[in-house]
Scaffold this motif. Structure first.
Motif, short mmCIF file in Angstrom:
data_model
loop_
_atom_site.label_atom_id
_atom_site.label_comp_id
_atom_site.label_asym_id
_atom_site.label_seq_id
_atom_site.Cartn_x
_atom_site.Cartn_y
_atom_site.Cartn_z
N ALA A 73 62.44 12.36 18.12
CA ALA A 73 62.68 12.35 19.63
C ALA A 73 62.83 11.11 20.10
O ALA A 73 62.21 9.98 19.54
CB ALA A 73 61.22 12.97 20.15
N PRO A 74 63.66 11.00 21.24
CA PRO A 74 63.77 9.71 21.97
C PRO A 74 62.70 9.16 22.43
O PRO A 74 61.75 9.84 23.02
CB PRO A 74 64.96 9.84 22.75
N ARG A 75 62.47 7.76 22.30
CA ARG A 75 61.11 7.26 22.78
C ARG A 75 61.33 7.03 24.32
O ARG A 75 62.53 6.21 24.52
CB ARG A 75 60.96 5.98 21.93
N ARG A 76 60.56 6.82 25.27
CA ARG A 76 60.52 6.60 26.52
C ARG A 76 60.78 4.99 26.58
O ARG A 76 60.08 4.06 26.20
CB ARG A 76 59.31 6.95 27.25
N LEU A 77 61.84 4.59 27.18
CA LEU A 77 62.05 3.19 27.55
C LEU A 77 61.55 2.72 28.92
O LEU A 77 61.31 3.49 29.74
CB LEU A 77 63.57 2.84 27.33
N VAL A 147 78.55 5.13 20.17
CA VAL A 147 78.75 6.16 21.14
C VAL A 147 77.59 6.37 22.33
O VAL A 147 76.44 6.68 22.09
CB VAL A 147 79.06 7.58 20.60
N GLY A 148 78.14 6.37 23.72
CA GLY A 148 77.01 6.39 24.75
C GLY A 148 77.57 7.38 25.55
O GLY A 148 78.44 8.13 25.48
N ASN A 149 76.58 7.74 26.52
CA ASN A 149 76.82 9.03 27.42
C ASN A 149 77.28 8.50 28.88
O ASN A 149 76.91 7.73 29.34
CB ASN A 149 75.22 9.35 27.61
N HIS A 150 78.11 9.24 29.20
CA HIS A 150 79.11 8.98 30.16
C HIS A 150 78.87 10.28 31.21
O HIS A 150 80.02 10.48 31.97
CB HIS A 150 80.37 8.55 30.12
N SER A 173 74.11 14.40 25.90
CA SER A 173 73.43 13.81 25.02
C SER A 173 73.54 14.84 23.56
O SER A 173 73.72 14.50 22.54
CB SER A 173 71.98 13.54 25.20
N ASP A 174 73.30 16.09 23.97
CA ASP A 174 73.25 17.14 22.99
C ASP A 174 74.56 17.40 22.33
O ASP A 174 74.70 17.47 21.07
CB ASP A 174 72.88 18.48 23.57
N ALA A 175 75.48 17.22 23.02
CA ALA A 175 77.01 17.59 22.56
C ALA A 175 77.26 16.02 21.66
O ALA A 175 77.88 16.34 20.29
CB ALA A 175 78.12 17.47 23.58
N GLY A 181 76.21 12.77 15.17
CA GLY A 181 75.02 12.70 13.95
C GLY A 181 73.82 12.33 14.40
O GLY A 181 72.97 12.33 13.75
N ARG A 182 73.61 11.74 15.69
CA ARG A 182 72.55 11.30 16.37
C ARG A 182 72.62 11.09 17.77
O ARG A 182 73.61 10.95 18.27
CB ARG A 182 72.04 9.89 15.83
N PRO A 183 71.57 11.23 18.57
CA PRO A 183 71.69 11.08 20.10
C PRO A 183 71.86 9.77 20.28
O PRO A 183 71.74 8.73 19.71
CB PRO A 183 70.22 11.49 20.28
#
Length: 278
Positions: A73-77, A147-150, A173-175, A181-183
């Motif tokens: 699970a992604p950690r909270r930043l 790869v980043g989320n846009h 992020s799911d896509a 292969g990773r978020p």
């Protein structure tokens, strides 16, 4: 499109060859009485030898085909109040970023140029493009790009409700995780229009906000030479360059990077991708 199909077939062949090689070395693995036994099973009388599912190989594309440990699970930043605009570190480091893709016509040419010079870049992708071009994200993963989320549809986030912003970011992020292969660990707001919700939600999803310092304005299609001049004149240690590989005719961008990328390398710049902790 033919190139993308050929690339996908090549990945499948490599994956199959790696799995067969691993199986040939270790022998077939059978389940007998609830236990695994190495060896070859006896064929049923008068019938063909039983075929067993192969173990996952050690091939590096394993995570992209569903093997490997489950994603954490992604950690909270820390919630930032402005995007990251400058890359830290010593030396003449720069970061190349591309927004709005992937695109089946332009993105492969950009990836080919990056591969030619062994350069890694960041691609901030839109979810609706990801689902149509999954093989391009797989290639980005193979070749070491970030790869980043846009967002999903590239909206102006400052006009959306918090729930709508969350939907745009989460679905993308799911896509990305499914195809790459990773978020994603990075997020960029469309048009560079940030608001509190984007910063807060990005941090909750484990993503750092990334801006830019040099805008090629290639989205205006100003001409190949103009794009080249803007990158070369704006080059400096720590600079983040913004270009686009979709969202319009990006043939000028494709031609420009073939000119300015070798020039930057010859000038002593190291084109890299950042670590998340800046």
């Amino acid at each position: 499109m033919q190139k993308d199909q050929s690339f996908t077939r090549r990945r499948l062949l490599l994956s199959g060859a790696a799995a067969l090689g691993a199986a040939g070395t270790a022998g077939a693995v059978l389940a007998v009485g609830g236990e695994e036994t190495a060896g070859t099973a006896a064929a049923p009388a008068g019938g063909p030898q039983a075929r067993q599912a192969l173990r996952p190989s050690a091939f590096r594309l394993q995570p992209l085909t569903g093997y490997g440990p489950p994603p954490a699970a992604p950690r909270r930043l820390k919630v930032r109040t402005e995007p990251i605009l400058h890359v830290s570190g010593r030396g003449r480091n720069m970061v190349l970023t591309f927004d709005d893709g992937p695109h089946p016509e332009y993105t492969p040419h950009i990836l080919d140029t990056l591969a030619k010079y062994d350069v890694r870049a960041m691609f901030f992708v839109c979810g609706e493009c990801v689902v149509e071009n999954r093989e391009l994200l797989a290639r980005m993963a193979e070749e070491g790009h970030v790869v980043g989320n846009h967002t999903w549809t590239h909206p102006l986030l400052t006009t959306l409700s918090r729930g709508a912003v969350r939907s745009e970011m989460e679905s993308t992020s799911d896509a990305i995780e499914d195809a790459y292969g990773r978020p994603p660990e990075w997020f960029r707001a469309p048009y560079g229009a940030w608001n509190r919700a984007a910063f807060q939600l990005g941090a909750e999803m484990g993503m750092e906000p990334m801006g830019w310092t040099v805008d090629t304005t290639d989205w205006e299609e100003p001409g190949t030479s103009t794009i080249v001049d803007r990158v070369e004149s704006g080059a400096a240690p720590g600079v983040v360059v913004l270009s686009h590989d979709a969202g319009g005719d990006r043939s000028q961008t494709v031609r420009a990077i073939r000119e300015w990328l070798p020039h930057l390398i010859d000038s002593g710049y190291h084109l890299t991708v950042p670590r998340r902790r800046l």
